[in-house]
Design an enzyme around this catalytic site. Structure first.
Site, PDB file in Angstrom:
ATOM      1  N   ARG A 139     -23.831   1.990 -15.919  1.00 19.40           N
ATOM      2  CA  ARG A 139     -24.863   1.573 -14.958  1.00 19.40           C
ATOM      3  C   ARG A 139     -25.860   2.713 -14.710  1.00 19.40           C
ATOM      4  NH1 ARG A 139     -22.623  -2.556 -15.986  1.00 19.40           N
ATOM      5  NH2 ARG A 139     -21.157  -3.725 -14.696  1.00 19.40           N
ATOM      6  N   GLU A 164      -8.797 -12.560  -9.571  1.00 23.58           N
ATOM      7  CA  GLU A 164     -10.036 -12.711 -10.341  1.00 23.58           C
ATOM      8  C   GLU A 164      -9.765 -13.032 -11.809  1.00 23.58           C
ATOM      9  OE1 GLU A 164     -12.637  -9.282 -10.411  1.00 23.58           O
ATOM     10  OE2 GLU A 164     -14.223 -10.380 -11.430  1.00 23.58           O
ATOM     11  N   LYS A 213     -11.524 -15.161  -6.892  1.00 24.77           N
ATOM     12  CA  LYS A 213     -12.825 -14.663  -7.369  1.00 24.77           C
ATOM     13  C   LYS A 213     -13.044 -15.169  -8.790  1.00 24.77           C
ATOM     14  CE  LYS A 213     -15.467 -10.427  -8.178  1.00 24.77           C
ATOM     15  NZ  LYS A 213     -15.837  -9.134  -7.587  1.00 24.77           N
ATOM     16  N   SER A 246     -20.659 -12.186 -10.230  1.00 20.39           N
ATOM     17  CA  SER A 246     -21.970 -12.550 -10.791  1.00 20.39           C
ATOM     18  C   SER A 246     -21.958 -12.484 -12.316  1.00 20.39           C
ATOM     19  CB  SER A 246     -23.089 -11.694 -10.202  1.00 20.39           C
ATOM     20  OG  SER A 246     -22.906 -10.328 -10.447  1.00 20.39           O
ATOM     21  N   GLY A 247     -21.136 -11.646 -12.896  1.00 20.75           N
ATOM     22  CA  GLY A 247     -20.839 -11.705 -14.330  1.00 20.75           C
ATOM     23  C   GLY A 247     -21.978 -11.447 -15.288  1.00 20.75           C
ATOM     24  N   GLY A 248     -23.102 -10.921 -14.802  1.00 26.25           N
ATOM     25  CA  GLY A 248     -24.236 -10.668 -15.694  1.00 26.25           C
ATOM     26  C   GLY A 248     -25.410 -11.598 -15.428  1.00 26.25           C
ATOM     27  N   ARG A 286     -23.075  -6.419  -9.910  1.00 22.16           N
ATOM     28  CA  ARG A 286     -24.428  -6.226 -10.437  1.00 22.16           C
ATOM     29  C   ARG A 286     -25.492  -6.979  -9.638  1.00 22.16           C
ATOM     30  NH1 ARG A 286     -22.348  -7.552 -16.334  1.00 22.16           N
ATOM     31  NH2 ARG A 286     -20.637  -8.302 -15.033  1.00 22.16           N
TER      32      ARG A 286
HETATM   33  P1  13P Z   1     -20.200  -8.580 -11.210  1.00 15.92           P
HETATM   34  O1  13P Z   1     -20.684  -9.371 -10.022  1.00 15.92           O
HETATM   35  O2  13P Z   1     -21.180  -7.556 -11.678  1.00 15.92           O
HETATM   36  O3  13P Z   1     -19.655  -9.456 -12.292  1.00 15.92           O
HETATM   37  O4  13P Z   1     -18.976  -7.695 -10.698  1.00 15.92           O
HETATM   38  C1  13P Z   1     -18.024  -8.278  -9.915  1.00 15.92           C
HETATM   39  C2  13P Z   1     -16.718  -7.677 -10.183  1.00 15.92           C
HETATM   40  O5  13P Z   1     -16.082  -7.132  -9.302  1.00 15.92           O
HETATM   41  C3  13P Z   1     -16.167  -7.782 -11.533  1.00 15.92           C
HETATM   42  O6  13P Z   1     -14.800  -7.456 -11.522  1.00 15.92           O
END
Ligand code: 13P
Length: 340
Positions: free
Chosen positions: A32, A176, A218, A260-262, A291
Site C-alpha cells: 500500500r 471472514e 465478514k 471491500s475486496g478491491g 482499502r
Molecule cells: P478490504 O476491504 O481492503 O478487502 O480489506 C478488508 C479486510 O480486512 C480483508 O481481510
C-alpha cells in the site's frame, strides 16, 4: 462470558457505524505504501495509523478497528498506547489473529489459512493487551475447476476452530470467508460459490458449537469477477448479495460486515447503501472495509506530516459516506456536497 461476547458483537455492528480494517500485515502495508512511493518503516506505519485513529469525528461512524499485532502493542507519537486512544474514543480495538493464507497441499491455485497452533495462548495475550474482538480471513479463489470441496471444507473448518477459541477467550470472532473478485467469472458463478462457502462455514460453526449471537460475519459481496466482460450494476449486486445471505446466514447472527475486496471506495459505499435500502433485514448490514475506507486518505497523506490534515479529511469523508450507507441514505450527490 457468552453475554459478554454478545454485547461486544452488538456494539461492533451498532446502527450508523462500521469497522475500519487497518490490520495489513507487513508485506501488505508495504504494498500500500509503495503505491504512493513511500517505504514502510515502523515510524511511518505508526504515523499513518495514528492519523486514521485520531481523526476527529470519525468515532461517530467507526465502532471498531482491526489492528495488526505490531499496532496493538504500539504507542502514538506522544507515547499514548493506541489501544488507550481508541478506548477513549469509544472505539473497540480488535486484532487479526490468523497467520496468513498458504498453498493448500495437493490443490494448485488454492489456499488454506494457517494459525491455529498456539492460538489459545496468543488470544489470552491479545485480550490482556486490550483487544475485544478478533479476525481470521479465509481465501477462496474462483477459477477453472476451483474452488474444490477440499478447499471450502478445510477453510470452513479452520474458521470454526478459530471462532470457538476466540469465544472461549471472551473475544468476538469476525469470521471472514472471502471469495476473491479476481477472475473473469460471472456474478452468477460468484453467487454459487459464495453460497457453497457460507453453507459450509455455518455448518462447521454449528459443529464446533460457536455461539452465533457472539460473532460477526465478514463476507464478500456477490459481484462480477474483476475481468468479467459484463459487470453487474449496483442494484443487481445488492439483490444477489442479500438473496445469498438470506439463504445462508442465520438470523441469530447480529451483523454482517462486508469486506471491500478491491472495489473502488465509492462503489463499495453504493453497494452497501443499496442493500440497506432493501431492508429491514434479520441482521445489521455494515462495513469492515480496508482499502475502500483508506485509499483516498493514504493518497492525501502521501507519507509526510504536511499531508496529515488532508488525510484525516479524506478518511472522515469516507467514514461518513459509509455511515450514511448504513441506512440506505447515501447518494452520489452527497459525495460532492460533503467534499465541497
Ligand atoms: P478490504 O476491504 O481492503 O478487502 O480489506 C478488508 C479486510 O480486512 C480483508 O481481510
Amino acid at each position: 462470558m457468552s453475554k459478554n461476547v454478545d454485547s461486544i458483537a452488538k456494539a461492533m455492528v451498532a446502527p450508523g457505524k462500521g469497522i475500519l480494517a487497518a490490520d495489513e500485515s507487513f508485506p501488505t502495508i508495504a504494498k500500500r505504501f509503495a503505491s504512493i512511493g513511500v517505504e514502510s518503516s515502523e515510524t511511518l506505519r505508526r504515523d499513518y495509523r495514528e492519523m486514521l485513529f485520531t481523526t476527529p469525528g470519525a468515532e461517530a461512524y467507526i465502532s471498531g478497528v482491526i489492528l495488526f499485532d505490531e499496532t496493538l502493542f504500539q504507542k502514538g507519537a506522544d507515547g499514548t498506547p493506541f489501544v488507550a486512544t481508541l478506548e477513549r474514543l469509544g472505539i473497540l480495538p480488535g486484532i487479526k489473529v490468523d497467520a496468513g493464507a498458504k498453498d493448500l497441499a495437493g490443490h494448485p491455485g488454492e489456499k488454506i489459512t494457517e494459525g491455529l497452533d498456539g492460538l489459545r495462548k496468543r488470544l489470552d495475550a491479545y485480550r490482556e493487551a486490550g483487544a475485544r474482538f478478533t479476525k481470521w480471513r479465509a481465501v477462496i479463489t474462483i477459477g477453472d475447476g476451483i474452488p474444490s470441496r477440499a478447499c471450502i471444507e478445510a477453510n470452513a473448518h479452520a474458521l470454526a476452530r478459530y471462532a470457538a477459541l476466540a469465544q472461549e477467550a471472551g473475544l468476538v470472532p469476525i469470521v471472514e470467508p472471502e471469495v476473491l473478485m479476481d477472475g473473469d467469472h460471472t456474478i452468477e458463478r460468484c453467487e454459487q460459490v459464495t453460497t457453497d462457502v457460507l453453507v459450509e462455514t455455518f455448518h462447521q460453526l454449528a459443529i464446533q458449537g460457536v455461539r452465533l449471537e457472539g460473532m460477526v460475519l465478514k463476507p464478500n459481496m456477490v459481484i462480477s469477477g474483476t475481468t468479467c466482460p459484463v459487470q453487474a450494476d449496483v442494484d443487481t449486486v445488492a439483490a444477489a448479495t442479500v438473496r445469498t445471505l438470506a439463504r445462508t446466514v442465520p438470523g441469530a447472527v447480529p451483523g454482517i460486515a462486508f469486506l471491500s475486496g478491491g472495489q473502488s471506495d465509492e462503489l463499495a459505499t453504493a453497494h452497501l447503501s443499496a442493500m440497506n435500502a432493501m431492508g429491514p433485514h434479520p441482521w445489521e448490514l455494515t462495513f469492515s472495509y480496508g482499502r475502500a475506507l483508506q485509499a483516498p486518505s493514504l493518497k492525501a497523506w502521501g507519507g509526510s506530516a504536511e499531508g496529515v490534515a488532508a488525510g484525516k479529511a479524506a478518511f472522515l469523508h469516507r467514514a461518513k459516506m459509509n455511515g450514511l450507507a448504513r441506512t440506505g441514505a447515501w447518494s452520489e450527490a452527497m459525495e460532492a456536497a460533503s467534499v465541497a
